[in-house]
Design a protein around this motif. Sequence first.
Motif, PDB file in Angstrom:
ATOM      1  N   THR A  26       0.910  -1.087  -0.052  1.00  0.00           N
ATOM      2  CA  THR A  26      -0.111   0.110  -0.075  1.00  0.00           C
ATOM      3  C   THR A  26       0.947   1.316   0.158  1.00  0.00           C
ATOM      4  OG1 THR A  26      -0.068   0.047   2.399  1.00  0.00           O
ATOM      5  CG2 THR A  26      -1.936  -1.092   1.272  1.00  0.00           C
ATOM      6  N   SER A  27       0.600   2.169  -0.802  1.00  0.00           N
ATOM      7  CA  SER A  27       1.312   3.446  -0.717  1.00  0.00           C
ATOM      8  C   SER A  27       0.994   4.154   0.529  1.00  0.00           C
ATOM      9  CB  SER A  27       1.172   4.081  -2.005  1.00  0.00           C
ATOM     10  OG  SER A  27      -0.314   4.516  -2.312  1.00  0.00           O
ATOM     11  N   SER A  28       1.848   5.385   0.399  1.00  0.00           N
ATOM     12  CA  SER A  28       1.703   6.363   1.735  1.00  0.00           C
ATOM     13  C   SER A  28       0.341   7.207   1.411  1.00  0.00           C
ATOM     14  CB  SER A  28       2.907   7.211   1.996  1.00  0.00           C
ATOM     15  OG  SER A  28       2.699   8.117   1.134  1.00  0.00           O
ATOM     16  N   TYR A  29      -0.052   7.901   2.396  1.00  0.00           N
ATOM     17  CA  TYR A  29      -1.123   8.945   2.445  1.00  0.00           C
ATOM     18  C   TYR A  29      -0.777  10.105   1.463  1.00  0.00           C
ATOM     19  CZ  TYR A  29      -3.892  12.904   3.850  1.00  0.00           C
ATOM     20  OH  TYR A  29      -4.693  13.949   3.797  1.00  0.00           O
ATOM     21  N   TRP A  30       0.537  10.471   1.671  1.00  0.00           N
ATOM     22  CA  TRP A  30       0.944  11.718   0.822  1.00  0.00           C
ATOM     23  C   TRP A  30       1.054  11.178  -0.540  1.00  0.00           C
ATOM     24  CZ3 TRP A  30       0.073  15.348   3.741  1.00  0.00           C
ATOM     25  CH2 TRP A  30       0.465  15.722   4.932  1.00  0.00           C
ATOM     26  N   LYS A  31       1.517  10.253  -0.784  1.00  0.00           N
ATOM     27  CA  LYS A  31       1.779   9.662  -2.516  1.00  0.00           C
ATOM     28  C   LYS A  31       0.586   9.695  -3.009  1.00  0.00           C
ATOM     29  CE  LYS A  31       5.310   6.709  -3.966  1.00  0.00           C
ATOM     30  NZ  LYS A  31       5.807   5.541  -3.907  1.00  0.00           N
ATOM     31  N   ASP A  32      -0.522   9.022  -2.566  1.00  0.00           N
ATOM     32  CA  ASP A  32      -1.810   8.950  -2.953  1.00  0.00           C
ATOM     33  C   ASP A  32      -2.665  10.201  -3.332  1.00  0.00           C
ATOM     34  OD1 ASP A  32      -1.804   6.033  -3.035  1.00  0.00           O
ATOM     35  OD2 ASP A  32      -2.802   6.040  -1.144  1.00  0.00           O
ATOM     36  N   GLY A  33      -2.457  11.043  -2.212  1.00  0.00           N
ATOM     37  CA  GLY A  33      -3.011  12.415  -2.363  1.00  0.00           C
ATOM     38  C   GLY A  33      -2.429  13.327  -3.373  1.00  0.00           C
ATOM     39  N   ASP A  34      -1.199  13.112  -3.657  1.00  0.00           N
ATOM     40  CA  ASP A  34      -0.364  14.048  -4.578  1.00  0.00           C
ATOM     41  C   ASP A  34      -0.536  13.284  -6.155  1.00  0.00           C
ATOM     42  OD1 ASP A  34       0.716  15.453  -2.638  1.00  0.00           O
ATOM     43  OD2 ASP A  34       2.503  14.259  -2.506  1.00  0.00           O
ATOM     44  N   ARG A  35      -1.141  12.266  -6.244  1.00  0.00           N
ATOM     45  CA  ARG A  35      -1.464  12.038  -7.700  1.00  0.00           C
ATOM     46  C   ARG A  35      -2.728  12.625  -8.348  1.00  0.00           C
ATOM     47  NH1 ARG A  35      -1.461   5.514  -6.344  1.00  0.00           N
ATOM     48  NH2 ARG A  35       0.714   5.308  -6.312  1.00  0.00           N
ATOM     49  N   ASP A  36      -3.493  13.436  -7.460  1.00  0.00           N
ATOM     50  CA  ASP A  36      -4.551  14.515  -8.027  1.00  0.00           C
ATOM     51  C   ASP A  36      -4.025  15.744  -8.082  1.00  0.00           C
ATOM     52  OD1 ASP A  36      -6.740  15.699  -8.708  1.00  0.00           O
ATOM     53  OD2 ASP A  36      -7.791  15.102  -6.593  1.00  0.00           O
ATOM     54  N   PRO A  37      -3.817  16.346  -9.277  1.00  0.00           N
ATOM     55  CA  PRO A  37      -3.239  17.678  -9.342  1.00  0.00           C
ATOM     56  C   PRO A  37      -4.237  18.777  -8.835  1.00  0.00           C
ATOM     57  CG  PRO A  37      -3.674  16.899 -11.540  1.00  0.00           C
ATOM     58  CD  PRO A  37      -3.990  15.511 -10.604  1.00  0.00           C
ATOM     59  N   THR A  38      -5.576  18.363  -8.692  1.00  0.00           N
ATOM     60  CA  THR A  38      -6.727  19.427  -8.327  1.00  0.00           C
ATOM     61  C   THR A  38      -6.733  19.423  -6.731  1.00  0.00           C
ATOM     62  OG1 THR A  38      -8.305  17.824  -8.448  1.00  0.00           O
ATOM     63  CG2 THR A  38      -7.843  19.135 -10.563  1.00  0.00           C
ATOM     64  N   LYS A  39      -6.040  18.636  -6.151  1.00  0.00           N
ATOM     65  CA  LYS A  39      -6.074  18.349  -4.819  1.00  0.00           C
ATOM     66  C   LYS A  39      -5.813  19.641  -3.944  1.00  0.00           C
ATOM     67  CE  LYS A  39      -4.328  15.602  -0.651  1.00  0.00           C
ATOM     68  NZ  LYS A  39      -3.308  15.875  -0.279  1.00  0.00           N
ATOM     69  N   GLN A  40      -6.779  19.965  -2.979  1.00  0.00           N
ATOM     70  CA  GLN A  40      -6.564  21.083  -2.333  1.00  0.00           C
ATOM     71  C   GLN A  40      -5.462  21.078  -1.579  1.00  0.00           C
ATOM     72  OE1 GLN A  40      -8.701  24.125  -2.438  1.00  0.00           O
ATOM     73  NE2 GLN A  40      -9.651  23.150  -4.132  1.00  0.00           N
ATOM     74  N   ARG A  41      -5.002  22.315  -1.137  1.00  0.00           N
ATOM     75  CA  ARG A  41      -3.579  22.191  -0.105  1.00  0.00           C
ATOM     76  C   ARG A  41      -3.907  21.884   0.992  1.00  0.00           C
ATOM     77  NH1 ARG A  41      -0.982  28.030   1.470  1.00  0.00           N
ATOM     78  NH2 ARG A  41      -0.617  27.578   3.603  1.00  0.00           N
ATOM     79  N   ASP A  42      -3.133  21.114   1.537  1.00  0.00           N
ATOM     80  CA  ASP A  42      -3.366  20.422   3.015  1.00  0.00           C
ATOM     81  C   ASP A  42      -2.301  20.851   3.904  1.00  0.00           C
ATOM     82  OD1 ASP A  42      -1.103  18.730   2.461  1.00  0.00           O
ATOM     83  OD2 ASP A  42      -1.992  17.068   1.876  1.00  0.00           O
ATOM     84  N   ILE A  43      -1.392  22.035   3.574  1.00  0.00           N
ATOM     85  CA  ILE A  43      -0.793  22.418   4.429  1.00  0.00           C
ATOM     86  C   ILE A  43      -1.542  23.772   5.192  1.00  0.00           C
ATOM     87  CG2 ILE A  43       1.529  23.883   4.776  1.00  0.00           C
ATOM     88  CD1 ILE A  43       2.519  22.661   2.245  1.00  0.00           C
ATOM     89  N   PRO A  44      -1.550  23.889   6.430  1.00  0.00           N
ATOM     90  CA  PRO A  44      -2.479  24.851   7.185  1.00  0.00           C
ATOM     91  C   PRO A  44      -1.969  26.294   6.819  1.00  0.00           C
ATOM     92  CG  PRO A  44      -1.714  23.336   8.749  1.00  0.00           C
ATOM     93  CD  PRO A  44      -0.901  22.742   7.638  1.00  0.00           C
ATOM     94  N   ARG A  45      -2.714  27.122   6.704  1.00  0.00           N
ATOM     95  CA  ARG A  45      -2.374  28.427   6.213  1.00  0.00           C
ATOM     96  C   ARG A  45      -1.555  28.901   7.354  1.00  0.00           C
ATOM     97  NH1 ARG A  45      -3.755  29.341   1.467  1.00  0.00           N
ATOM     98  NH2 ARG A  45      -3.500  31.590   1.627  1.00  0.00           N
ATOM     99  N   LEU A  46      -0.328  29.786   7.047  1.00  0.00           N
ATOM    100  CA  LEU A  46       0.424  30.196   8.025  1.00  0.00           C
ATOM    101  C   LEU A  46       0.049  31.312   8.725  1.00  0.00           C
ATOM    102  CD1 LEU A  46       3.745  29.872   6.001  1.00  0.00           C
ATOM    103  CD2 LEU A  46       2.695  28.082   7.432  1.00  0.00           C
TER     104      LEU A  46
END
Length: 184
Positions: A43-63
């Motif tokens: 199974t792949s990591s959470y980050w790797k799966d999420g990064d396959r979708d170029p339309t994915k919303q930013r998951d880094i909290p706003r600074l």
Amino acid sequence: MASRRSGKSGADLYVQLYGRPSAAAPAAPPPTIAAGSPMPAETSSYWKDGDRDPTKQRDIPRLFPYFYHSVLARNGKAVHGRNIMPLIEYIDAMLIFQGNLWFQKIEDPRTGEVFRQRFLIALDEYELPEHRPDDVIDFLWSWRTTARPGLRQFVDQKYTDLTSPSSKLLEFGDTLPFGIWHRD
């Protein structure tokens, strides 16, 4: 030396809201498997799966504002504009430097030029200077999915560096000066 405890005043709000950054990626969510089917070999990591979708919303909290408030409070500095803006300038300079390195390494001069035209103006000339580091992250996030792990690592590492007992912010008195990034 300033206290490293957040106390009950809520001064470490960034950590309360988003958790303490860590070097490790979050654990992958358990796979959904029907009863009786074999377990997948890998199974792949959470980050790797999420990064396959170029339309994915930013998951880094706003600074802005909690990241800066938390860093200042953990260093025993007053949380006000005279300290927040130099910290924003520091994070902004480090993000722009990192972005330019990525454009050079990946050899994408066209996007690099757009990036420089958009962000290489004086911070005080930017429309909303307190949001520019977040705008830089948004630009890099949408540029390439391969930059996303580096962006996550950048934010986590800067938070850890700036809140550690050897934080460069402890070199200064009650008010942070501009140009902290020149010392790196």
